[in-house]
Design an enzyme around this catalytic site. Sequence first.
Site, PDB file in Angstrom:
ATOM      1  N   GLY A  38     -38.099 -15.452 -53.021  1.00 18.20           N
ATOM      2  CA  GLY A  38     -37.497 -14.309 -52.323  1.00 18.20           C
ATOM      3  C   GLY A  38     -37.376 -14.538 -50.828  1.00 18.20           C
ATOM      4  O   GLY A  38     -36.691 -13.783 -50.135  1.00 18.20           O
ATOM      5  N   GLY A  39     -38.080 -15.568 -50.315  1.00 15.27           N
ATOM      6  CA  GLY A  39     -37.943 -15.935 -48.905  1.00 15.27           C
ATOM      7  C   GLY A  39     -38.377 -14.848 -47.940  1.00 15.27           C
ATOM      8  O   GLY A  39     -39.124 -13.927 -48.295  1.00 15.27           O
ATOM      9  N   GLY A 114     -40.698 -29.125 -49.935  1.00 19.65           N
ATOM     10  CA  GLY A 114     -39.719 -30.152 -50.303  1.00 19.65           C
ATOM     11  C   GLY A 114     -39.262 -30.946 -49.091  1.00 19.65           C
ATOM     12  O   GLY A 114     -39.209 -30.437 -47.967  1.00 19.65           O
ATOM     13  N   ALA A 183     -30.978  -6.601 -34.131  1.00 19.10           N
ATOM     14  CA  ALA A 183     -31.323  -5.768 -35.288  1.00 19.10           C
ATOM     15  C   ALA A 183     -32.836  -5.607 -35.448  1.00 19.10           C
ATOM     16  O   ALA A 183     -33.339  -4.490 -35.632  1.00 19.10           O
ATOM     17  CB  ALA A 183     -30.710  -6.364 -36.542  1.00 19.10           C
ATOM     18  N   ALA A 268     -38.633 -10.545 -30.343  1.00 21.07           N
ATOM     19  CA  ALA A 268     -37.516 -10.386 -31.295  1.00 21.07           C
ATOM     20  C   ALA A 268     -36.236 -10.889 -30.633  1.00 21.07           C
ATOM     21  O   ALA A 268     -35.254 -10.167 -30.500  1.00 21.07           O
ATOM     22  CB  ALA A 268     -37.386  -8.918 -31.706  1.00 21.07           C
ATOM     23  N   ILE A 269     -36.284 -12.158 -30.189  1.00 20.53           N
ATOM     24  CA  ILE A 269     -35.138 -12.657 -29.421  1.00 20.53           C
ATOM     25  C   ILE A 269     -34.249 -13.622 -30.211  1.00 20.53           C
ATOM     26  O   ILE A 269     -33.242 -14.077 -29.700  1.00 20.53           O
ATOM     27  CB  ILE A 269     -35.585 -13.328 -28.102  1.00 20.53           C
ATOM     28  CG1 ILE A 269     -36.540 -14.495 -28.380  1.00 20.53           C
ATOM     29  CG2 ILE A 269     -36.228 -12.320 -27.162  1.00 20.53           C
ATOM     30  CD1 ILE A 269     -36.727 -15.388 -27.170  1.00 20.53           C
ATOM     31  N   PHE A 271     -33.767 -16.690 -33.693  1.00 24.64           N
ATOM     32  CA  PHE A 271     -34.334 -17.626 -34.665  1.00 24.64           C
ATOM     33  C   PHE A 271     -33.779 -19.028 -34.462  1.00 24.64           C
ATOM     34  O   PHE A 271     -32.666 -19.182 -33.972  1.00 24.64           O
ATOM     35  CB  PHE A 271     -33.960 -17.173 -36.089  1.00 24.64           C
ATOM     36  CG  PHE A 271     -34.679 -15.927 -36.516  1.00 24.64           C
ATOM     37  CD1 PHE A 271     -35.795 -16.009 -37.330  1.00 24.64           C
ATOM     38  CD2 PHE A 271     -34.247 -14.676 -36.101  1.00 24.64           C
ATOM     39  CE1 PHE A 271     -36.469 -14.859 -37.726  1.00 24.64           C
ATOM     40  CE2 PHE A 271     -34.907 -13.527 -36.484  1.00 24.64           C
ATOM     41  CZ  PHE A 271     -36.021 -13.619 -37.296  1.00 24.64           C
ATOM     42  N   ALA A 319     -28.955 -11.967 -44.934  1.00 27.01           N
ATOM     43  CA  ALA A 319     -29.281 -12.302 -46.315  1.00 27.01           C
ATOM     44  C   ALA A 319     -28.040 -12.392 -47.202  1.00 27.01           C
ATOM     45  O   ALA A 319     -27.876 -13.349 -47.967  1.00 27.01           O
ATOM     46  CB  ALA A 319     -30.241 -11.249 -46.869  1.00 27.01           C
ATOM     47  N   HIS A 444     -15.478  15.019 -52.083  1.00 25.53           N
ATOM     48  CA  HIS A 444     -15.996  15.951 -51.079  1.00 25.53           C
ATOM     49  C   HIS A 444     -17.226  16.670 -51.634  1.00 25.53           C
ATOM     50  O   HIS A 444     -17.205  17.079 -52.783  1.00 25.53           O
ATOM     51  CB  HIS A 444     -14.908  16.972 -50.740  1.00 25.53           C
ATOM     52  CG  HIS A 444     -15.367  18.010 -49.775  1.00 25.53           C
ATOM     53  ND1 HIS A 444     -15.564  17.726 -48.442  1.00 25.53           N
ATOM     54  CD2 HIS A 444     -15.697  19.320 -49.954  1.00 25.53           C
ATOM     55  CE1 HIS A 444     -15.982  18.828 -47.829  1.00 25.53           C
ATOM     56  NE2 HIS A 444     -16.072  19.804 -48.731  1.00 25.53           N
TER      57      HIS A 444
HETATM   58  C1  LIG Z   1     -37.790  -8.196 -40.163  1.00 22.85           C
HETATM   59  C2  LIG Z   1     -36.492  -8.716 -40.691  1.00 22.85           C
HETATM   60  C3  LIG Z   1     -35.564  -7.851 -41.217  1.00 22.85           C
HETATM   61  C4  LIG Z   1     -34.366  -8.325 -41.710  1.00 22.85           C
HETATM   62  N1  LIG Z   1     -33.478  -7.426 -42.218  1.00 22.85           N
HETATM   63  C5  LIG Z   1     -32.313  -7.879 -42.711  1.00 22.85           C
HETATM   64  C6  LIG Z   1     -31.392  -6.971 -43.286  1.00 22.85           C
HETATM   65  O1  LIG Z   1     -31.624  -5.777 -43.326  1.00 22.85           O
HETATM   66  N2  LIG Z   1     -30.243  -7.466 -43.793  1.00 22.85           N
HETATM   67  C7  LIG Z   1     -29.952  -8.806 -43.757  1.00 22.85           C
HETATM   68  O2  LIG Z   1     -28.895  -9.203 -44.231  1.00 22.85           O
HETATM   69  N3  LIG Z   1     -30.809  -9.682 -43.227  1.00 22.85           N
HETATM   70  C8  LIG Z   1     -31.978  -9.248 -42.702  1.00 22.85           C
HETATM   71  N4  LIG Z   1     -32.861 -10.146 -42.191  1.00 22.85           N
HETATM   72  C9  LIG Z   1     -32.495 -11.572 -42.175  1.00 22.85           C
HETATM   73  C10 LIG Z   1     -32.758 -12.198 -43.541  1.00 22.85           C
HETATM   74  O3  LIG Z   1     -34.107 -12.046 -43.861  1.00 22.85           O
HETATM   75  C11 LIG Z   1     -32.366 -13.658 -43.530  1.00 22.85           C
HETATM   76  O4  LIG Z   1     -31.035 -13.802 -43.092  1.00 22.85           O
HETATM   77  C12 LIG Z   1     -32.484 -14.258 -44.924  1.00 22.85           C
HETATM   78  O5  LIG Z   1     -33.809 -14.174 -45.394  1.00 22.85           O
HETATM   79  C13 LIG Z   1     -32.040 -15.716 -44.912  1.00 22.85           C
HETATM   80  O6  LIG Z   1     -32.096 -16.229 -46.191  1.00 22.85           O
HETATM   81  P1  LIG Z   1     -32.332 -17.786 -46.452  1.00 22.85           P
HETATM   82  O7  LIG Z   1     -32.347 -17.950 -47.922  1.00 22.85           O
HETATM   83  O8  LIG Z   1     -31.392 -18.574 -45.649  1.00 22.85           O
HETATM   84  O9  LIG Z   1     -33.763 -18.093 -45.841  1.00 22.85           O
HETATM   85  P2  LIG Z   1     -35.198 -17.460 -46.062  1.00 22.85           P
HETATM   86  O10 LIG Z   1     -35.146 -16.102 -46.600  1.00 22.85           O
HETATM   87  O11 LIG Z   1     -35.893 -17.683 -44.768  1.00 22.85           O
HETATM   88  O12 LIG Z   1     -35.829 -18.373 -47.169  1.00 22.85           O
HETATM   89  C14 LIG Z   1     -36.118 -19.707 -46.938  1.00 22.85           C
HETATM   90  C15 LIG Z   1     -37.204 -20.121 -47.892  1.00 22.85           C
HETATM   91  O13 LIG Z   1     -37.365 -21.523 -47.802  1.00 22.85           O
HETATM   92  C16 LIG Z   1     -38.734 -21.840 -47.893  1.00 22.85           C
HETATM   93  N5  LIG Z   1     -38.912 -23.154 -47.291  1.00 22.85           N
HETATM   94  C17 LIG Z   1     -38.782 -23.503 -45.984  1.00 22.85           C
HETATM   95  N6  LIG Z   1     -38.972 -24.827 -45.845  1.00 22.85           N
HETATM   96  C18 LIG Z   1     -39.225 -25.323 -47.081  1.00 22.85           C
HETATM   97  C19 LIG Z   1     -39.485 -26.613 -47.596  1.00 22.85           C
HETATM   98  N7  LIG Z   1     -39.507 -27.670 -46.801  1.00 22.85           N
HETATM   99  N8  LIG Z   1     -39.710 -26.743 -48.916  1.00 22.85           N
HETATM  100  C20 LIG Z   1     -39.672 -25.667 -49.744  1.00 22.85           C
HETATM  101  N9  LIG Z   1     -39.419 -24.429 -49.309  1.00 22.85           N
HETATM  102  C21 LIG Z   1     -39.186 -24.260 -48.009  1.00 22.85           C
HETATM  103  C22 LIG Z   1     -39.415 -20.707 -47.145  1.00 22.85           C
HETATM  104  O14 LIG Z   1     -40.766 -20.565 -47.552  1.00 22.85           O
HETATM  105  C23 LIG Z   1     -38.566 -19.518 -47.551  1.00 22.85           C
HETATM  106  O15 LIG Z   1     -39.077 -18.866 -48.687  1.00 22.85           O
HETATM  107  C24 LIG Z   1     -34.083  -9.699 -41.691  1.00 22.85           C
HETATM  108  C25 LIG Z   1     -35.017 -10.594 -41.175  1.00 22.85           C
HETATM  109  C26 LIG Z   1     -36.200 -10.108 -40.686  1.00 22.85           C
HETATM  110  C27 LIG Z   1     -37.194 -11.082 -40.139  1.00 22.85           C
END
Ligand SMILES: Cc1cc2nc3c(=O)[nH]c(=O)nc-3n(C[C@H](O)[C@H](O)[C@H](O)COP(=O)(O)OP(=O)(O)OC[C@H]3O[C@@H](n4cnc5c(N)ncnc54)[C@H](O)[C@@H]3O)c2cc1C
Length: 465
Positions: A38-39, A114, A183, A268-269, A271, A319, A444
């Site tokens: 779920g990341g 990985g 955000a 919160a500046i 990523f 996401a 409505h």
């Molecule tokens: C507080 C907060 C609120 C947010 N709210 C929103 C929102 O409302 N709407 C929205 O669209 N976005 C939101 N976001 C942004 C959103 O969370 C990210 O854009 C999204 O999670 C990115 O997805 P991703 O799959 O690219 O990466 P991630 O979700 O970061 O997942 C990456 C995964 O890779 C794994 N990983 C990393 N390196 C390795 C490795 N070498 N080997 C194996 N696994 C690894 C990590 O453990 C992680 O589980 C929010 C972010 C935060 C921090």
Amino acid sequence: MKNYDVVVVGGGPGGYVAAIRAAQLGLKTALVEKEWLGGVCLNVGCIPSKALLKNAEVAHLLRKRGREFGFSFENLELDFGSAVKRSRQVSSRLTKGVGFLMKKNNIEVYMGTGRLTGQNLVEVNAADGGVESLQAANIILATGATPISIPGIQVDGEKVLTYREAILQEKLPQSVVIVGSGAIGVEFATIWSAYGVEVTIVEMLPRLVPLEDEDVSEELAKAFKKSKINALTGHRVMGIETRETGVAVTVSSENGEQVLEAEQALMAIGFRPNSQGLGLEGVGVKLDKRGAVEIDTRMATNIPGIWAIGDLTAKLMLAHVGSAQGIICSENIAGVETSTLDYEMMPRATYCQPQIASFGLTESQARERGFDLKVGRFPFQANGKALGLGESGGWVKIVTDAKYGEILGAHMIGPEVTELLPELTLAQMMELTAAEIARNVHAHPTLSEILMEAAHAVDGHAIHM
Ligand SMILES: Cc1cc2nc3c(=O)[nH]c(=O)nc-3n(C[C@H](O)[C@H](O)[C@H](O)COP(=O)(O)OP(=O)(O)OC[C@H]3O[C@@H](n4cnc5c(N)ncnc54)[C@H](O)[C@@H]3O)c2cc1C
């Protein structure tokens, strides 16, 4: 050595969705995840923050508007710890769901870190020391991104936080300085201030949510003022000193320097993509200046068989964008019909109070690009549903090209506007005009009627104004 058609590295909304789509298309698929399925999104990002924001909404209503709604309390107690526990339950329910989807789609999950050891090889290092090598015709990198800090400012996780500590801590600070008004900054400002925390938000640029339309920033500034959130725009954080009781944040503006004292500070500046330690250099995968993996419209990197999606590509760190990239990536791998993404037209949702939703060009961007514009605007004040909800602040603005009627962008601030995006993004994708949206009969009373009215307003004939 195990052999796969596709190995996905990273189990966030980019990676796990790509894995499901690959499996649906008949590809033998594995997913490697080092921490949690779920990341960031499901565990410590989108989902738990939205659960906390719901609590914040109720807390705000009870604390600030009880009388208006006819509720009174002798001793209103707000237990923030319970709010956090509820957010953890929501998160856990969803992450378990991802585990179930992996099984349902016969995706083999390897819990471990990985790393590429060759163009078709992923080495997985498990927490227990086990090492496994996976061979794959295709590797999808989806490792996400990590919060950055200001050089010289140490995040200690106790007094100077990133979103990770902030979202998990059960105790509320009495006061907080939030650095950055994107955000994440404005969402935490909303959560904390609803619970009575003294919040100061510091933004280097001249306005809050600086990537949004200027009018949205202005409206949010008014709403934050009303909620007693202290917004210091045009202020740069120079340093943060941690003290026994909290932090001292030095900020500078054209009027000089000042020191803000608070119990905690939240960085919160922004990523940076998680491209380090992945073995990318060894294989020759090209990165841009920010460390993001470079991809083409198919999500392919410069190395055949290696693909990348999600925050790692820094296209738009959201996401749903990562998930959409994941689907397109797997479809390209499988060689079936697919699409491309127009990143400028992706929906963007911010869940501060009031909510913000947008896509496409802001009004000033559209003017800068030389479009002759027709702009339709409609306020929630004249929307019956919004009045019933007691949330009549805010408005919708649709920006169109005067010549062909093309929708160039839309900007909304107000109640549940994040739910109003899909009608407009679909209309934009299908090349509908505002006049056609105006002809679509809306039920409505709904908040969505505001889209119809704003669309009428583009041609100067909003009905209820
Ligand atoms: C507080 C907060 C609120 C947010 N709210 C929103 C929102 O409302 N709407 C929205 O669209 N976005 C939101 N976001 C942004 C959103 O969370 C990210 O854009 C999204 O999670 C990115 O997805 P991703 O799959 O690219 O990466 P991630 O979700 O970061 O997942 C990456 C995964 O890779 C794994 N990983 C990393 N390196 C390795 C490795 N070498 N080997 C194996 N696994 C690894 C990590 O453990 C992680 O589980 C929010 C972010 C935060 C921090």
